[in-house]
Scaffold this motif. Sequence first.
Motif, mmCIF file in Angstrom:
data_model
loop_
_atom_site.group_PDB
_atom_site.id
_atom_site.type_symbol
_atom_site.label_atom_id
_atom_site.label_comp_id
_atom_site.label_asym_id
_atom_site.label_seq_id
_atom_site.Cartn_x
_atom_site.Cartn_y
_atom_site.Cartn_z
ATOM 1 N N LEU A 1 -27.485 2.629 -6.681
ATOM 2 C CA LEU A 1 -28.924 2.865 -6.579
ATOM 3 C C LEU A 1 -29.398 3.819 -7.675
ATOM 4 O O LEU A 1 -30.464 3.628 -8.263
ATOM 5 C CB LEU A 1 -29.254 3.434 -5.193
ATOM 6 N N GLY A 2 -28.610 4.843 -7.960
ATOM 7 C CA GLY A 2 -28.988 5.776 -9.020
ATOM 8 C C GLY A 2 -29.058 5.108 -10.376
ATOM 9 O O GLY A 2 -29.994 5.333 -11.153
ATOM 10 N N THR A 3 -28.080 4.253 -10.665
ATOM 11 C CA THR A 3 -28.061 3.546 -11.942
ATOM 12 C C THR A 3 -29.228 2.578 -12.067
ATOM 13 O O THR A 3 -29.887 2.497 -13.115
ATOM 14 C CB THR A 3 -26.734 2.783 -12.109
ATOM 15 N N LEU A 4 -29.517 1.835 -11.000
ATOM 16 C CA LEU A 4 -30.623 0.878 -11.035
ATOM 17 C C LEU A 4 -31.960 1.566 -11.244
ATOM 18 O O LEU A 4 -32.802 1.112 -12.032
ATOM 19 C CB LEU A 4 -30.642 0.068 -9.736
ATOM 20 N N GLN A 5 -32.189 2.672 -10.564
ATOM 21 C CA GLN A 5 -33.446 3.391 -10.713
ATOM 22 C C GLN A 5 -33.596 3.958 -12.119
ATOM 23 O O GLN A 5 -34.705 4.057 -12.646
ATOM 24 C CB GLN A 5 -33.521 4.518 -9.681
ATOM 25 N N LEU A 6 -32.476 4.311 -12.737
ATOM 26 C CA LEU A 6 -32.528 4.910 -14.060
ATOM 27 C C LEU A 6 -32.940 3.905 -15.129
ATOM 28 O O LEU A 6 -33.707 4.225 -16.042
ATOM 29 C CB LEU A 6 -31.152 5.505 -14.399
ATOM 30 N N VAL A 7 -32.423 2.684 -15.044
ATOM 31 C CA VAL A 7 -32.617 1.731 -16.135
ATOM 32 C C VAL A 7 -33.714 0.704 -15.878
ATOM 33 O O VAL A 7 -34.186 0.073 -16.835
ATOM 34 C CB VAL A 7 -31.295 0.980 -16.426
ATOM 35 N N ALA A 8 -34.125 0.527 -14.633
ATOM 36 C CA ALA A 8 -35.051 -0.575 -14.323
ATOM 37 C C ALA A 8 -36.373 -0.441 -15.067
ATOM 38 O O ALA A 8 -36.806 -1.363 -15.772
ATOM 39 C CB ALA A 8 -35.288 -0.644 -12.813
ATOM 40 N N GLY A 9 -37.027 0.709 -14.931
ATOM 41 C CA GLY A 9 -38.330 0.884 -15.559
ATOM 42 C C GLY A 9 -38.258 0.857 -17.071
ATOM 43 O O GLY A 9 -39.063 0.196 -17.738
ATOM 44 N N ALA A 10 -37.283 1.547 -17.648
ATOM 45 C CA ALA A 10 -37.166 1.606 -19.104
ATOM 46 C C ALA A 10 -36.861 0.237 -19.695
ATOM 47 O O ALA A 10 -37.419 -0.149 -20.728
ATOM 48 C CB ALA A 10 -36.081 2.605 -19.489
ATOM 49 N N THR A 11 -35.989 -0.522 -19.053
ATOM 50 C CA THR A 11 -35.614 -1.836 -19.577
ATOM 51 C C THR A 11 -36.806 -2.782 -19.598
ATOM 52 O O THR A 11 -37.024 -3.516 -20.573
ATOM 53 C CB THR A 11 -34.476 -2.433 -18.729
#
Length: 231
Positions: free
Chosen positions: A100-110
């Motif tokens: 969950l931490g990884t997904l939240q980190l990259v989702a918006g930026a990607t």
Amino acid sequence: MATETLSASRTIKAYTQEATQSAHFATQSDASFHAERTRLRTRAVLVGMAVFLGTTAIVILIWSGARLVFAGTVSAGELVQFLIFALLASGALVNMSEILGTLQLVAGATERLFEILNTKTRLHLRSNPIPLPDIPIGRLEFKQVSFAYHARESEVVLKNVSLCAEPGETIAIVGLSGSGKSTLFALAQRFYDLDSGAVLVDGVDVRDTDIRTLRRRFAYVEQHSFIFSGT
């Protein structure tokens, strides 16, 4: 560095510094890679410590449970069940938190990065551009230029504007805010295409020549100077 480069794309294009900024970005990316590698090493040490402490806790739990089994307080089956449920629950929680931490980190930026990368220019670039004179003349001419921005097509910024700056001549363009002064220079460097008329640099229409060669003919000083990181 990436943020400031994207924010100052007009300045970079005006000075035809795309290649230089790309090389600078590659250097910054390499430094970021090394920093990330150091972070991962540190994280590996911390995870190892956490696993060691968790394993130690399980060993203590088994030892304490075994003593309770021998004392007849709990059965061996109950102890095994408790250990299995504890291991499954702790492992699942750890994995879920990391994912969950990884997904939240990259989702918006990607998502935003792909929007920028997929943006297509509205300028029509000729496959066989007309070359500008090898020796710059220094002549800029606007012929019956009319223009309105795509976002506000009903508001005509420039209408039938004609002027000519001869080599060595200095011209001051004065007007209220929003009257189209900056737009004239944006059209001269072809950040936008005209609605009608023509802009000539050294006698060549800016729509007919190579856009990078065109912008190299200008020494453009912006109204608001953009400060890049560096020396």
